[in-house]
Design a protein around this motif. Structure first.
Motif, PDB file in Angstrom:
ATOM      1  N   CYS A   1      -3.890  -4.682  -2.052  1.00 28.14           N
ATOM      2  CA  CYS A   1      -5.177  -5.115  -2.613  1.00 28.14           C
ATOM      3  C   CYS A   1      -5.017  -5.215  -4.120  1.00 28.14           C
ATOM      4  O   CYS A   1      -4.026  -4.749  -4.693  1.00 28.14           O
ATOM      5  CB  CYS A   1      -6.327  -4.187  -2.218  1.00 28.14           C
TER       6      CYS A   1
ATOM      7  N   CYS B   1       1.928   2.242  -3.354  1.00 28.34           N
ATOM      8  CA  CYS B   1       0.839   2.249  -4.348  1.00 28.34           C
ATOM      9  C   CYS B   1       0.488   3.696  -4.703  1.00 28.34           C
ATOM     10  O   CYS B   1       0.524   4.585  -3.847  1.00 28.34           O
ATOM     11  CB  CYS B   1      -0.376   1.549  -3.740  1.00 28.34           C
TER      12      CYS B   1
ATOM     13  N   CYS C   1       0.834  -1.213   0.000  1.00 28.02           N
ATOM     14  CA  CYS C   1       0.000   0.000   0.000  1.00 28.02           C
ATOM     15  C   CYS C   1       0.864   1.257   0.000  1.00 28.02           C
ATOM     16  O   CYS C   1       0.578   2.199  -0.740  1.00 28.02           O
ATOM     17  CB  CYS C   1      -0.933   0.001   1.208  1.00 28.02           C
TER      18      CYS C   1
ATOM     19  N   CYS D   1      -6.757   5.428   1.881  1.00 33.15           N
ATOM     20  CA  CYS D   1      -6.869   4.954   0.502  1.00 33.15           C
ATOM     21  C   CYS D   1      -8.266   5.333   0.028  1.00 33.15           C
ATOM     22  O   CYS D   1      -9.239   5.053   0.732  1.00 33.15           O
ATOM     23  CB  CYS D   1      -6.681   3.442   0.437  1.00 33.15           C
TER      24      CYS D   1
HETATM   25 FE1  SF4 Z   1      -3.357   0.690  -3.169  1.00 28.32          FE
HETATM   26 FE2  SF4 Z   1      -5.176  -1.189  -2.648  1.00 28.32          FE
HETATM   27 FE3  SF4 Z   1      -3.496  -0.399  -0.756  1.00 28.32          FE
HETATM   28 FE4  SF4 Z   1      -5.427   1.227  -1.612  1.00 28.32          FE
HETATM   29  S1  SF4 Z   1      -5.691  -0.722  -0.529  1.00 28.32           S
HETATM   30  S2  SF4 Z   1      -3.312   1.799  -1.217  1.00 28.32           S
HETATM   31  S3  SF4 Z   1      -5.491   0.703  -3.803  1.00 28.32           S
HETATM   32  S4  SF4 Z   1      -2.936  -1.453  -2.663  1.00 28.32           S
END
Ligand code: SF4
Length: 76
Positions: free
Chosen positions: A69, A41, A38, A55
């Motif tokens: 995710c 990301c 994350c 997020c």
């Molecule tokens: Fe990225 Fe998914 Fe983490 Fe959100 S939950 S920061 S979209 S990897």
């Protein structure tokens, strides 16, 4: 601080979210790699060193910095 997103949250499960990227379902998500987290990301609302952050896919919750995710996207 906002509550941490639970791996068992139905919305989390729908996107294959795990609070530890190493626990992602590699069979279901063959493009997953443990280097994807994350906090590296493109959607993560925080710094790459943050243990947790927002997020947009999980409004009102915090995702784990080392989480993952299936919507993970490489930073530009
Ligand atoms: Fe990225 Fe998914 Fe983490 Fe959100 S939950 S920061 S979209 S990897």
């Amino acid at each position: 601080a906002q509550a941490k997103l639970d791996d068992k949250d139905p919305q989390a499960q729908a996107l294959g979210y795990v609070s530890d990227t190493a626990k992602a379902d590699g069979k279901k998500y063959p493009k997953h790699a443990n280097t994807q987290t994350c906090n590296n990301c493109a959607l993560f609302q925080g710094k790459a060193t943050d243990a947790a952050g927002g997020c947009p896919l999980f409004a009102g919750k915090q995702v784990a910095g080392k989480g993952w995710c299936s919507a993970w996207a490489k930073k530009a």
